[in-house]
Design an enzyme around this catalytic site. Structure first.
Site, PDB file in Angstrom:
ATOM      1  N   MET A   1       1.179   5.321   0.558  1.00 19.97           N
ATOM      2  CA  MET A   1       0.732   6.310   1.403  1.00 19.97           C
ATOM      3  C   MET A   1       1.684   7.522   1.410  1.00 19.97           C
ATOM      4  SD  MET A   1       1.897   5.270   5.214  1.00 19.97           S
ATOM      5  CE  MET A   1       2.022   6.879   6.105  1.00 19.97           C
TER       6      MET A   1
ATOM      7  N   VAL B   1       0.771  -1.223   0.026  1.00 16.91           N
ATOM      8  CA  VAL B   1      -0.209   0.064   0.065  1.00 16.91           C
ATOM      9  C   VAL B   1       0.919   1.325  -0.018  1.00 16.91           C
ATOM     10  CG1 VAL B   1      -1.760   1.253   1.551  1.00 16.91           C
ATOM     11  CG2 VAL B   1      -1.975  -1.117   1.049  1.00 16.91           C
TER      12      VAL B   1
ATOM     13  N   ALA C   1       3.851  10.599   2.433  1.00 18.80           N
ATOM     14  CA  ALA C   1       5.010  10.672   3.694  1.00 18.80           C
ATOM     15  C   ALA C   1       4.726  11.569   4.617  1.00 18.80           C
ATOM     16  CB  ALA C   1       6.360  10.630   3.085  1.00 18.80           C
ATOM     17  N   LEU C   2       4.174  12.805   4.157  1.00 16.88           N
ATOM     18  CA  LEU C   2       3.954  13.742   5.211  1.00 16.88           C
ATOM     19  C   LEU C   2       2.365  13.863   5.205  1.00 16.88           C
ATOM     20  CD1 LEU C   2       4.974  16.219   6.577  1.00 16.88           C
ATOM     21  CD2 LEU C   2       4.575  17.639   4.533  1.00 16.88           C
ATOM     22  N   GLY C   3       1.738  14.041   6.393  1.00 15.73           N
ATOM     23  CA  GLY C   3       0.447  13.930   7.059  1.00 15.73           C
ATOM     24  C   GLY C   3       0.094  15.209   7.710  1.00 15.73           C
TER      25      GLY C   3
ATOM     26  N   TYR D   1      -8.459  10.755  20.953  1.00 17.99           N
ATOM     27  CA  TYR D   1      -8.570  12.399  20.685  1.00 17.99           C
ATOM     28  C   TYR D   1      -9.835  12.803  20.703  1.00 17.99           C
ATOM     29  CZ  TYR D   1      -3.801  11.450  18.344  1.00 17.99           C
ATOM     30  OH  TYR D   1      -2.756  11.032  18.301  1.00 17.99           O
TER      31      TYR D   1
ATOM     32  N   ASP E   1      -4.437  11.868  10.218  1.00 22.48           N
ATOM     33  CA  ASP E   1      -3.974  11.111  11.326  1.00 22.48           C
ATOM     34  C   ASP E   1      -4.981  11.663  12.411  1.00 22.48           C
ATOM     35  OD1 ASP E   1      -2.368   8.825  12.983  1.00 22.48           O
ATOM     36  OD2 ASP E   1      -2.496  10.820  14.209  1.00 22.48           O
TER      37      ASP E   1
ATOM     38  N   GLY F   1      -1.786  15.898  11.463  1.00 15.87           N
ATOM     39  CA  GLY F   1      -2.203  15.324  12.759  1.00 15.87           C
ATOM     40  C   GLY F   1      -3.173  16.150  13.412  1.00 15.87           C
TER      41      GLY F   1
END
Length: 293
Positions: free
Chosen positions: A13, A11, A15-17, A49, A44, A19
């Site tokens: 994805m 899969v 690299a930078l997300g 949370y 994320d 949060g």
């Protein structure tokens, strides 16, 4: 072009997300909408949370096709155990408004009740088999936790999401992840946690080494730290609710750090953790009921 990473199950994805840890539920939808407009495609969140619903609202409002997004969330320790974790998945998908979660993660190893941890992981494996998640992972697992899990697991985790920033690099744990083909994903990637849980007299944002490198590239300290993660093959999930910071953290692909700069940042490690010690996370200390809706 922002980099992508191929996980150990094939899969792909981003690299930078983006949060949303400690983002208030009432502010989450706006922050995630801003992130998606900026160009982030990895989001994320976590059951603990309390803001999965806001993430889902933002996804629906954004108009971004679902197949272009990578959404990850985490199971909290109160919902560990095989049946409990299957139910936790149902709770999260209901709040997110999604049928499939791209990456489903165990939030902590829960070493004092590891049978519950392995039961939860078996549920993740079943969800993967059923096609209800595309990848499974763990968070805050130390090398001994990984070893204990892998003795019983059928599927190697795709990701171990851990605290990594210039003041706490966790090189031994990162090596353990790499030895098993597990991606290291950095939470608190720019050291924000040190500002409120660590030494307030020292900050990654004003560190002379990082600031000096940033000045050489015409970038900010945060951008340099995120570039450090990406160039070393990690995923990073910075958080902010400020549109200018959200955009700043995404603008990290038009420069490159040289080896000496990467090594200088590596050399800032203090060995001091900002978040909770995973060995000390127990139901007695950290219990948090996750509501149904």
């Amino acid at each position: 072009m922002h980099p992508t990473i191929r996980l150990n199950n094939g899969v792909v994805m981003p690299a930078l997300g983006f949060g949303v840890f400690q983002t208030p539920p009432e502010a989450t939808a706006q922050a995630v909408e801003t992130a998606l407009r900026t160009g982030y495609r990895l989001i994320d969140t976590a059951a603990s949370y309390g803001n999965e619903r806001g993430v889902g609202e933002a996804i629906r409002a954004s108009g971004v096709p679902r197949e272009d997004l990578f959404v990850e969330t985490k199971v909290w320790i109160d919902d560990y155990g095989y049946d409990e974790t299957l139910h936790a998945f149902d709770k999260s998908t209901r709040k997110l408004g999604l049928e499939v979660i791209d990456l489903f993660i165990l939030h902590q190893p829960l070493p004092t009740a590891f049978d519950r941890t392995t039961g939860a992981y078996r549920a993740l494996e079943q969800l993967l088999t059923d096609g209800r998640v595309r990848a499974i992972g763990v968070s805050n697992f130390m090398p001994d936790h990984l070893a204990a899990l892998l003795e019983r697991a059928e599927v190697i985790p795709a990701v171990n999401q851990i605290e990594v920033h210039p003041y706490f690099t966790q090189s031994t744990l990162r090596s353990a992840n790499a030895a098993h083909g597990i991606l290291t994903q950095a939470w608190s990637p720019i050291g924000g946690i040190t500002a409120y849980r660590g030494d307030e007299t020292r900050s990654t944002f004003t560190d002379p080494v990082i600031v000096g490198i940033a000045e050489q590239h015409g970038k900010t300290a945060a951008q340099v730290m995120l570039r450090w993660h990406l160039q070393q093959g990690r995923s990073a999930i910075p958080k902010s609710v400020r549109p200018d910071r959200i955009a700043e953290n995404f603008d990290v692909v038009d420069f490159e750090l040289v080896d000496d700069e990467l090594a200088a940042i590596d050399g800032l490690d203090t060995g001091v953790r900002g978040g909770p010690d995973p060995a000390e996370v127990t139901l007695e200390k950290f219990s948090r009921e996750i509501p149904e809706n």
